[in-house]
Design a protein around this motif. Structure first.
Motif, PDB file in Angstrom:
ATOM      1  N   ILE A  35      47.527  61.640  36.334  1.00 15.74           N
ATOM      2  CA  ILE A  35      46.179  61.607  35.767  1.00 15.74           C
ATOM      3  C   ILE A  35      45.945  62.824  34.869  1.00 15.74           C
ATOM      4  O   ILE A  35      45.289  62.719  33.827  1.00 15.74           O
ATOM      5  N   LEU A  36      46.493  63.976  35.255  1.00 22.14           N
ATOM      6  CA  LEU A  36      46.398  65.156  34.390  1.00 22.14           C
ATOM      7  C   LEU A  36      47.076  64.891  33.049  1.00 22.14           C
ATOM      8  O   LEU A  36      46.529  65.221  31.982  1.00 22.14           O
ATOM      9  N   ALA A  37      48.273  64.272  33.107  1.00 21.21           N
ATOM     10  CA  ALA A  37      48.979  63.939  31.857  1.00 21.21           C
ATOM     11  C   ALA A  37      48.168  62.954  31.018  1.00 21.21           C
ATOM     12  O   ALA A  37      48.081  63.081  29.789  1.00 21.21           O
ATOM     13  N   LEU A  38      47.537  61.980  31.677  1.00 24.09           N
ATOM     14  CA  LEU A  38      46.720  60.995  30.955  1.00 24.09           C
ATOM     15  C   LEU A  38      45.481  61.637  30.338  1.00 24.09           C
ATOM     16  O   LEU A  38      45.084  61.287  29.220  1.00 24.09           O
ATOM     17  N   MET A  74      42.745  62.956  25.673  1.00 22.05           N
ATOM     18  CA  MET A  74      41.846  63.807  24.875  1.00 22.05           C
ATOM     19  C   MET A  74      42.440  64.080  23.504  1.00 22.05           C
ATOM     20  O   MET A  74      41.717  64.139  22.498  1.00 22.05           O
ATOM     21  N   GLY A  75      43.764  64.210  23.460  1.00 29.14           N
ATOM     22  CA  GLY A  75      44.411  64.406  22.162  1.00 29.14           C
ATOM     23  C   GLY A  75      44.262  63.185  21.268  1.00 29.14           C
ATOM     24  O   GLY A  75      43.994  63.304  20.067  1.00 29.14           O
ATOM     25  N   LEU A  76      44.411  61.993  21.852  1.00 24.72           N
ATOM     26  CA  LEU A  76      44.271  60.761  21.074  1.00 24.72           C
ATOM     27  C   LEU A  76      42.849  60.560  20.572  1.00 24.72           C
ATOM     28  O   LEU A  76      42.634  59.862  19.573  1.00 24.72           O
ATOM     29  N   ASN A  77      41.870  61.151  21.264  1.00 29.37           N
ATOM     30  CA  ASN A  77      40.467  61.028  20.860  1.00 29.37           C
ATOM     31  C   ASN A  77      40.004  62.219  20.025  1.00 29.37           C
ATOM     32  O   ASN A  77      38.811  62.376  19.778  1.00 29.37           O
ATOM     33  N   GLY A  78      40.939  63.071  19.591  1.00 28.65           N
ATOM     34  CA  GLY A  78      40.618  64.148  18.680  1.00 28.65           C
ATOM     35  C   GLY A  78      40.021  65.388  19.300  1.00 28.65           C
ATOM     36  O   GLY A  78      39.511  66.255  18.588  1.00 28.65           O
ATOM     37  N   VAL A  79      40.084  65.503  20.642  1.00 26.05           N
ATOM     38  CA  VAL A  79      39.529  66.690  21.295  1.00 26.05           C
ATOM     39  C   VAL A  79      40.394  67.911  21.033  1.00 26.05           C
ATOM     40  O   VAL A  79      39.897  69.033  20.909  1.00 26.05           O
ATOM     41  N   HIS A  80      41.718  67.712  20.955  1.00 24.69           N
ATOM     42  CA  HIS A  80      42.629  68.819  20.649  1.00 24.69           C
ATOM     43  C   HIS A  80      43.795  68.266  19.824  1.00 24.69           C
ATOM     44  O   HIS A  80      43.972  67.047  19.713  1.00 24.69           O
ATOM     45  N   GLY A  81      44.586  69.181  19.275  1.00 20.69           N
ATOM     46  CA  GLY A  81      45.748  68.778  18.480  1.00 20.69           C
ATOM     47  C   GLY A  81      47.028  69.357  19.037  1.00 20.69           C
ATOM     48  O   GLY A  81      47.950  69.672  18.279  1.00 20.69           O
ATOM     49  N   LEU A  82      47.093  69.506  20.360  1.00 13.14           N
ATOM     50  CA  LEU A  82      48.251  70.132  20.983  1.00 13.14           C
ATOM     51  C   LEU A  82      49.507  69.268  20.895  1.00 13.14           C
ATOM     52  O   LEU A  82      50.621  69.788  20.872  1.00 13.14           O
ATOM     53  N   ILE A  83      49.322  67.949  20.852  1.00 10.16           N
ATOM     54  CA  ILE A  83      50.459  67.030  20.813  1.00 10.16           C
ATOM     55  C   ILE A  83      50.287  66.114  19.609  1.00 10.16           C
ATOM     56  O   ILE A  83      49.206  65.553  19.411  1.00 10.16           O
ATOM     57  N   PRO A  84      51.322  65.925  18.788  1.00 11.89           N
ATOM     58  CA  PRO A  84      51.214  64.984  17.664  1.00 11.89           C
ATOM     59  C   PRO A  84      50.850  63.586  18.152  1.00 11.89           C
ATOM     60  O   PRO A  84      51.166  63.204  19.283  1.00 11.89           O
ATOM     61  N   PHE A  85      50.211  62.815  17.288  1.00 12.17           N
ATOM     62  CA  PHE A  85      49.664  61.511  17.687  1.00 12.17           C
ATOM     63  C   PHE A  85      50.735  60.581  18.261  1.00 12.17           C
ATOM     64  O   PHE A  85      50.537  59.975  19.320  1.00 12.17           O
ATOM     65  N   GLY A  86      51.861  60.450  17.583  1.00  6.58           N
ATOM     66  CA  GLY A  86      52.919  59.542  18.040  1.00  6.58           C
ATOM     67  C   GLY A  86      53.432  59.876  19.433  1.00  6.58           C
ATOM     68  O   GLY A  86      53.435  59.007  20.332  1.00  6.58           O
ATOM     69  N   PRO A  87      53.883  61.119  19.670  1.00  4.58           N
ATOM     70  CA  PRO A  87      54.321  61.480  21.021  1.00  4.58           C
ATOM     71  C   PRO A  87      53.214  61.368  22.066  1.00  4.58           C
ATOM     72  O   PRO A  87      53.480  61.024  23.217  1.00  4.58           O
ATOM     73  N   ALA A  88      51.957  61.650  21.653  1.00  3.51           N
ATOM     74  CA  ALA A  88      50.844  61.531  22.599  1.00  3.51           C
ATOM     75  C   ALA A  88      50.665  60.085  23.049  1.00  3.51           C
ATOM     76  O   ALA A  88      50.434  59.813  24.233  1.00  3.51           O
TER      77      ALA A  88
END
Length: 220
Positions: free
Chosen positions: A24-27, A32-46
């Protein structure tokens, strides 16, 4: 009733709990990255990591559901009205006045009434909602057509709403671990499996005779 230290959380239940925490932490992080909250992980790998974690968690939940019904542990999650108001009052008011928790954990009922009701709603409504919307979202290309924009928008929003509810539950859950006897005393049973609970003389005699490895002496 006699207080004893009893192993009430078997290995699978503890594994299930901590595996859920990590997945759940990973999700949450990838979501949050997929919803634009942060940019820590590129979209594809996220997307890949979010999908992988979701499928592993779904498989774990399916197996856990099978385990709950085959072992009879599902009865622990059936809510009861009796005692719910006193527990709710304790969390809303009594805890700030230094009152003792009104619920004493017993062998056949390790969750207090409010916990049982919360887990019941999560397991029968919120988790299925996030499963169904997530799978529909994942398989969008297989069922959608040019007129599916309203459907996919509704699915995405329901999925996000379910995620927010689960996130709120986690925040409240962590907070409640800090009240009463302290964080360590709440978390340790989910690591070792042992907790101090009330046993009837009959239950104590049964465990001492048939499952003595589930009992430990009380700490002096």
């Amino acid at each position: 009733m006699n207080k004893r230290i009893v192993k009430i959380y078997p290995f699978f239940e503890r594994f299930w709990h901590w595996a859920q925490v990590l997945l759940i932490l990973a999700l949450m992080v990838t979501g949050m990255g997929l919803n634009g909250v942060h940019g820590l992980i590129p979209f594809g790998p996220a997307v890949m990591l979010h999908t992988l974690a979701a499928l592993v968690l779904l498989a774990l939940w399916i197996f856990a559901t099978f385990w709950l019904f085959t072992t009879g542990a599902w009865r622990q999650f059936i809510p009861k009205i009796e005692g719910m108001l006193s527990v709710a009052r304790f969390y809303a008011y009594g805890v700030f006045k230094g009152e003792e928790h009104p619920y004493e954990k017993i062998f056949w009922r390790k969750h207090n009434p409010l916990q049982a009701a919360t887990y019941f709603v999560l397991k029968w409504f919120i988790f299925p909602a996030i499963w169904v919307t997530g799978l529909l979202y994942l398989t969008y290309n297989f069922w959608a057509d040019g007129n599916s924009i309203v459907a996919i928008t509704l699915i995405a929003n329901l999925h996000l709403l379910s995620a927010y509810v689960i996130g709120a539950f986690i925040i409240v859950h962590i907070y409640l671990l800090t009240v009463g006897h302290g964080f360590r005393s709440h978390v340790q049973p989910m690591i070792t499996g042992y907790d101090e609970i009330d046993l009837t003389p009959e239950q104590e005699a049964y465990l001492e005779t048939n499952e003595p490895n589930r009992l430990k002496p009380l700490q002096g």
